[in-house]
Write an enzyme that holds these catalytic residues in place. Sequence first.
Site, mmCIF file in Angstrom:
data_model
loop_
_atom_site.group_PDB
_atom_site.id
_atom_site.type_symbol
_atom_site.label_atom_id
_atom_site.label_comp_id
_atom_site.label_asym_id
_atom_site.label_seq_id
_atom_site.Cartn_x
_atom_site.Cartn_y
_atom_site.Cartn_z
ATOM 1 C CG ASP A 35 -2.260 0.483 1.058
ATOM 2 O OD1 ASP A 35 -2.396 1.587 0.504
ATOM 3 O OD2 ASP A 35 -3.201 -0.209 1.458
ATOM 4 C CG ASP A 38 -4.783 5.548 1.009
ATOM 5 O OD1 ASP A 38 -5.621 4.657 1.198
ATOM 6 O OD2 ASP A 38 -4.763 6.617 1.647
ATOM 7 C CD GLU A 78 -9.014 4.090 -1.501
ATOM 8 O OE1 GLU A 78 -9.915 3.770 -0.717
ATOM 9 O OE2 GLU A 78 -8.115 4.898 -1.184
ATOM 10 C CG HIS A 113 -9.130 -1.579 4.398
ATOM 11 N ND1 HIS A 113 -8.907 -1.545 3.039
ATOM 12 C CD2 HIS A 113 -8.674 -0.410 4.881
ATOM 13 C CE1 HIS A 113 -8.334 -0.392 2.725
ATOM 14 N NE2 HIS A 113 -8.182 0.313 3.817
ATOM 15 C CG ASP A 114 -11.586 1.758 3.472
ATOM 16 O OD1 ASP A 114 -11.119 1.792 4.635
ATOM 17 O OD2 ASP A 114 -10.920 2.061 2.463
HETATM 18 C C1 GLC Z 1 -8.211 5.020 2.041
HETATM 19 C C2 GLC Z 1 -8.044 3.805 2.919
HETATM 20 C C3 GLC Z 1 -8.745 4.040 4.214
HETATM 21 C C4 GLC Z 1 -8.107 5.232 4.886
HETATM 22 C C5 GLC Z 1 -8.126 6.451 3.971
HETATM 23 C C6 GLC Z 1 -7.210 7.515 4.467
HETATM 24 O O1 GLC Z 1 -9.523 5.219 1.674
HETATM 25 O O2 GLC Z 1 -8.508 2.664 2.244
HETATM 26 O O3 GLC Z 1 -8.702 2.920 5.049
HETATM 27 O O4 GLC Z 1 -8.774 5.534 6.068
HETATM 28 O O5 GLC Z 1 -7.667 6.133 2.677
HETATM 29 O O6 GLC Z 1 -5.872 7.119 4.291
#
Ligand code: GLC
Length: 536
Positions: free
Chosen positions: A101, A203, A266, A327-328
Amino acid sequence: MDQDNSDWWRHGIFYQVYPRSFQDSDGDGVGDIRGIIERLPYLVELGVDAVWLSPIFPSPMADFGYDISDYTGIDPLFGTTEDFDELIAAAHDAGLKLILDLVPNHTSDQHPWFVEARSSRENAQRDWYIWRDPAPDGGPPNNWLSEFGGSAWTYDEASGQYYYHAFLAQQPDLNWRNPEVRAAIHDVMRFWLRKGVDGFRVDVIWHLIKDAEFRDNPPNPHYLEGRPPHETLLTQYSTDQPEVHAVITEMRRVTEEFDDRVLIGEVYLPLHRLIAYYGNDLRGAQMPFNFALLSTMWSARSVEKIIADYEKALPPGAWPNWVLGNHDRPRVASRVGTAQASVAAMLLLTLRGTPTLYYGDEIGMRQVPIAPNQVRDPFEKNVPDIGVGRDGCRTPMQWSAEPYAGFSTVKPWLPLARDFASDNVASLAAVPASILNLYKALIALRRMMPQLAYGNYEPVMAHGDVLLYRRRSMDGVAVIALNFGAESTAITSSAIGFSNEILLSTFMDREGEKVEGMLDLRANEGVILGPPLRPA
Ligand code: GLC
Ligand code: MG
């Protein structure tokens, strides 16, 4: 086809590990790198090709590792640099790729870069972050909101300016308009790529560049009562700026200094904005994550439409991908229900495009209820009681019926599912028709039938709760029929074709059944049809 099918990430199956919750090896209730090493044989047996790890870098853990204080270290909670080196060697020995990541949008407020930047207005690294003077009334410089609640600006008493953070105040955004920031992150990428890491999941990649003039975001006319407060505004000026694409192309170039690496982004955006992240001439991310299945209504017609829209919107040569969980977001088995989780699995592994599995979905893990005193997620803490909490999808992997599900020898950092004694890897492996064995069979079939990995997607007209499509390549045709409903149904379409037989049912009890132009589907059943794999 003009596809270059030799790229491993096109046919590969990705698996996301949330390291805190995969396997604890040192008895502190939190998963770690040695735990992941111990479980590599499981991933090999499952049949996946690449493992993506959520962040394992030094972090104060305000956002559980998405607040990084050292981009090239390993947090002691997870292990040591030597452990990581061992992991990458072991993964490669086992034939698995390893994806890290990369969190370039923001650092921790404890990162030495921010400590420097914050120390004074004149500091050489001040401009590595986003500082603005207060508005005339002394308030924040504009109306931008943090995704985790409240203003996206925090006032720094000492220097009399505000800094910007799209997430927590402990996660200040880097200033990607500053070339030194770009160079520094590129070096971070090279550091890991040199170690042999096979790519990055980047991310919040659509956040990297913000409006140069910091204009106010407009109100969101479609805001729904009960949704998180930051959704009251559109993010017109705070995300998805045109200049972001040049930034991503530079990152892509860094990965191309090495052989065979992949850049995944992402991106939570509507389809027409999402596809821009493949970049001009496909010079952006090879795979901007396609999250359409995470939020769709679970019905045959709406999923059919999502696939059609996506297939149609993809730029020529762009490779598709599909995601059912992360995970979100709430667990797929809770979103669609246990009965449909198998149909969802068959969908994910028969669509055109690289699938990414979320750990535990292969054993049908559901959202675990989190009591108020068990909440760990800062999003839930800041924006309580409206269901945004992410702890419920981050609970420990259920390996066995042993105490603490074989995840740890002590009470884990998040509660275990109540039903772990029955729903776990060891017990489901012993049940022939379990969802775990279905996942293994689907993965094996995708490997055996190149048309499932590379074939064209051909929708076939169907009605009601049935989704029907073909995958066709020079290797042959496969037909996929999915019943999204809780009633049995029959498909009379000649589209199924003759001399087809059932290669796999989600109930795993019809293999080899001949189908002559008419197919019965039970409630919540999906099947894959094709010419017999071996002559009878
Ligand atoms: C992304 C991650 C998430 C995190 C956010 C801030 O969306 O997947 O878990 O809280 O970024 O880094
Ligand atoms: Mg541990």
